[in-house]
Design a protein around this motif. Structure first.
Motif, short mmCIF file in Angstrom:
data_model
loop_
_atom_site.label_atom_id
_atom_site.label_comp_id
_atom_site.label_asym_id
_atom_site.label_seq_id
_atom_site.Cartn_x
_atom_site.Cartn_y
_atom_site.Cartn_z
N THR A 86 -12.56 10.84 -5.21
CA THR A 86 -13.43 11.90 -5.73
C THR A 86 -14.89 11.43 -5.63
OG1 THR A 86 -13.43 11.06 -7.99
CG2 THR A 86 -11.62 12.53 -7.37
N SER A 87 -15.79 12.26 -6.11
CA SER A 87 -17.21 11.90 -6.06
C SER A 87 -17.55 10.78 -7.05
CB SER A 87 -18.06 13.13 -6.38
OG SER A 87 -17.73 13.66 -7.65
N ALA A 88 -16.58 10.41 -7.89
CA ALA A 88 -16.84 9.37 -8.89
C ALA A 88 -16.79 7.97 -8.32
CB ALA A 88 -15.85 9.50 -10.05
N ILE A 89 -16.28 7.84 -7.09
CA ILE A 89 -16.13 6.51 -6.51
C ILE A 89 -16.46 6.54 -5.03
CG2 ILE A 89 -13.65 6.81 -6.02
CD1 ILE A 89 -13.31 3.82 -6.76
N ASP A 90 -17.08 5.50 -4.56
CA ASP A 90 -17.37 5.36 -3.13
C ASP A 90 -16.07 5.01 -2.41
OD1 ASP A 90 -19.40 4.86 -0.86
OD2 ASP A 90 -18.26 2.99 -0.93
N GLY A 91 -15.73 5.77 -1.36
CA GLY A 91 -14.47 5.56 -0.66
C GLY A 91 -14.34 4.17 -0.08
N SER A 92 -15.40 3.64 0.48
CA SER A 92 -15.35 2.30 1.06
C SER A 92 -15.13 1.25 -0.02
CB SER A 92 -16.65 1.99 1.82
OG SER A 92 -16.80 2.85 2.92
N TYR A 93 -15.72 1.47 -1.18
CA TYR A 93 -15.52 0.54 -2.29
C TYR A 93 -14.06 0.54 -2.71
CZ TYR A 93 -16.02 -1.45 -7.00
OH TYR A 93 -15.89 -2.22 -8.14
N LEU A 94 -13.44 1.72 -2.80
CA LEU A 94 -12.02 1.81 -3.15
C LEU A 94 -11.16 1.14 -2.09
CD1 LEU A 94 -9.70 2.81 -4.91
CD2 LEU A 94 -9.89 5.05 -3.77
N PHE A 95 -11.53 1.31 -0.83
CA PHE A 95 -10.77 0.68 0.25
C PHE A 95 -10.83 -0.84 0.13
CE2 PHE A 95 -10.55 -0.57 4.90
CZ PHE A 95 -9.17 -0.45 4.98
N HIS A 96 -12.01 -1.36 -0.18
CA HIS A 96 -12.12 -2.81 -0.35
C HIS A 96 -11.29 -3.29 -1.53
CE1 HIS A 96 -14.89 -3.88 2.82
NE2 HIS A 96 -15.73 -2.92 2.46
N TRP A 97 -11.17 -2.47 -2.56
CA TRP A 97 -10.37 -2.86 -3.71
C TRP A 97 -8.89 -3.00 -3.34
CZ3 TRP A 97 -9.96 -5.24 -8.05
CH2 TRP A 97 -8.86 -5.02 -8.89
N VAL A 98 -8.35 -2.03 -2.60
CA VAL A 98 -6.92 -2.10 -2.26
C VAL A 98 -6.64 -3.17 -1.20
CG1 VAL A 98 -6.48 0.29 -2.93
CG2 VAL A 98 -7.05 -0.24 -0.53
N ARG A 99 -7.69 -3.80 -0.68
CA ARG A 99 -7.52 -4.95 0.22
C ARG A 99 -7.73 -6.27 -0.50
NH1 ARG A 99 -11.41 -4.09 5.31
NH2 ARG A 99 -10.43 -6.04 5.90
N SER A 100 -8.15 -6.22 -1.76
CA SER A 100 -8.53 -7.42 -2.48
C SER A 100 -7.31 -8.24 -2.91
CB SER A 100 -9.35 -7.06 -3.72
OG SER A 100 -8.53 -6.42 -4.69
N PRO A 101 -7.47 -9.56 -3.02
CA PRO A 101 -6.36 -10.41 -3.49
C PRO A 101 -5.85 -9.99 -4.86
CG PRO A 101 -8.10 -11.76 -2.52
CD PRO A 101 -8.64 -10.36 -2.61
N GLU A 102 -6.76 -9.54 -5.74
CA GLU A 102 -6.34 -9.12 -7.08
C GLU A 102 -5.35 -7.96 -7.01
OE1 GLU A 102 -10.56 -10.73 -7.66
OE2 GLU A 102 -9.45 -9.64 -6.13
N PHE A 103 -5.68 -6.97 -6.18
CA PHE A 103 -4.80 -5.81 -6.04
C PHE A 103 -3.47 -6.20 -5.40
CE2 PHE A 103 -3.17 -2.27 -3.50
CZ PHE A 103 -3.07 -1.26 -4.45
N VAL A 104 -3.53 -6.97 -4.32
CA VAL A 104 -2.31 -7.35 -3.61
C VAL A 104 -1.39 -8.17 -4.51
CG1 VAL A 104 -1.39 -8.65 -1.66
CG2 VAL A 104 -3.47 -7.30 -1.37
N THR A 105 -1.96 -9.11 -5.26
CA THR A 105 -1.16 -9.94 -6.16
C THR A 105 -0.50 -9.09 -7.24
OG1 THR A 105 -2.59 -11.87 -5.79
CG2 THR A 105 -1.22 -11.88 -7.78
#
Length: 401
Positions: free
Chosen positions: A101-120
């Protein structure tokens, strides 16, 4: 510390349809789990499907900018952004589709789902032994640090720039590999057909010793000591991955029996059919090491007129691929070869001087490749550091939130 917000509060609902119930027979672009490149994090193989032949999982209508997260084997982190050319495509229900949504930058969200924290976190929450998976609900419950939008965009730009540099390094390494393949073909021609009529009277077992390695869980007595061993994950196509090197307790007799020597060719016994013949040369990367029983060690006889680098490329060539696919035992998409089949591998032996010339040229290319890999490792470390800082508040000023 910035707010942690569940992903579900930051994404829109995605429409679904059933192509098989369409009133007309037409085609649609389909994105299934196999179309994602886990290395580049891109969709590389979307394909056309007739509505009447639609898979039962073909349901989700995606838009450009949507983020696809594979719910299966989350440790592999199968994620990608839907590009403009796939706007309106249909994605498998094996993906959780995140539409920012407009509340979050899409690229920022994409980087989050690639992050070690998310994967772990996703790996820890997965269920199922042979087919671990998470649900859409679990993915959307992931709580993402949410700084103000301008900081999200700045973080995305920073991570994006380093990601682009990493991609260029990987591309350079790929091009070097393609260049070597071109040199090999130019020098030796079509070895599958032995177009140049070189000696093809010998098999691998005539010029080399082929042995399996040490077995984990075996019964053993005597004094043991730990020693590194090469497993399937370490042996890549003409490259060793020493990111994770495991150890095994072994006796001195076992260590001597399985010890790797310079120019030993390591080959995996099985895996995906298209990866049969995958292997690389051991170049004393560690002071000492042995090999697991799922790895074959091919050690050329001193009197053989076969150069190790040439052998590596010969076995991985089209000639090798055809032989292994014809000879291997295949079950449910997994193929395997045994030592007898490997010993029977039909060789083609060009003049030794030509093999040596190839080895020299290959060595020069490998020097360039090593430089590129070293630079890539530095960029990987930088990217990991930036990721960690980004999602722990180290790349923005919280006071503005």
């Amino acid at each position: 510390m910035t707010n942690l917000v569940p992903i579900r509060d930051l994404v829109d609902k995605v429409s679904t349809w059933n192509p098989a119930q369409s009133n007309s027979i037409s085609t649609f672009k389909y994105i299934d789990l196999g179309t994602l490149d886990q290395s580049s994090k891109e969709i590389t193989g979307a394909f056309d499907v007739l509505t009447k032949d639609a898979p039962s999982r073909a349901r989700q209508l995606v838009k450009s900018g949507d983020i696809l997260v594979s719910t299966v084997r989350p440790n592999l982190n199968g994620v990608a952004v839907v590009p403009e050319e796939l706007d309106g495509a249909t994605a498998s229900t094996g993906f959780c589709v995140l539409r920012p949504t407009s509340a979050i930058d899409g690229s920022y969200l994409f980087h989050w789902v690639r992050s070690p924290e998310f994967v772990t976190d996703m790996t820890r929450k997965a269920t199922g032994q042979s087919y671990p998976a998470v649900s859409d609900k679990i993915i959307k419950e992931s709580r993402i640090p949410l700084p103000k939008l301008s900081d999200q965009q700045r973080i995305s730009e920073t991570l994006g720039e380093v990601a682009m540099l990493r991609a260029k390094r990987r591309e350079a390494i790929t091009l070097l590999g393609e260049f070597t393949q071109s040199i090999f073909h130019d020098m030796f021609g079509d070895l599958a057909a032995n177009a140049k009529g070189w000696d093809d009277s010998l098999s691998l077992g005539d010029v080399a010793d082929v042995n399996s390695g040490i077995t984990k869980g075996r019964k053993v007595s005597g004094t043991l000591r730990p020693i590194p061993y090469m497993a399937v994950l370490n042996v890549q196509d003409k490259n060793l991955d020493l990111t994770t090197v495991k150890e095994i307790e072994a006796t001195e007799d076992e260590i001597q029996r399985y010890r790797l020597l310079k120019d030993d060719l390591l080959l995996t016994e099985g895996g995906d059919p298209d990866k049969l013949g995958r292997g690389t040369l051991w170049q004393n990367e560690l002071p000492e090491a042995i090999h697991q029983n799922h790895i074959f060690r091919v050690r050329l006889h001193p009197s053989s007129k076969v150069e190790p680098n040439f052998l590596n490329w010969l076995i991985a060539s089209e000639r090798g691929r055809r032989y292994f696919l014809r000879s291997a035992k295949q079950t449910t998409g997994i193929a395997s070869i045994n030592a007898t089949q490997l010993r029977q591998f039909p060789l083609v032996i060009p003049p030794l001087a030509l093999q040596n010339e190839f080895a020299v040229r290959l060595g020069k290319i490998k020097t360039h490749e090593s430089t590129q890999r070293a630079h890539l490792a530095e960029l990987d470390a930088l990217f990991a550091s930036l990721q960690q800082r980004a999602f722990r508040g180290g790349l923005w000023d919280d006071r503005g939130n």
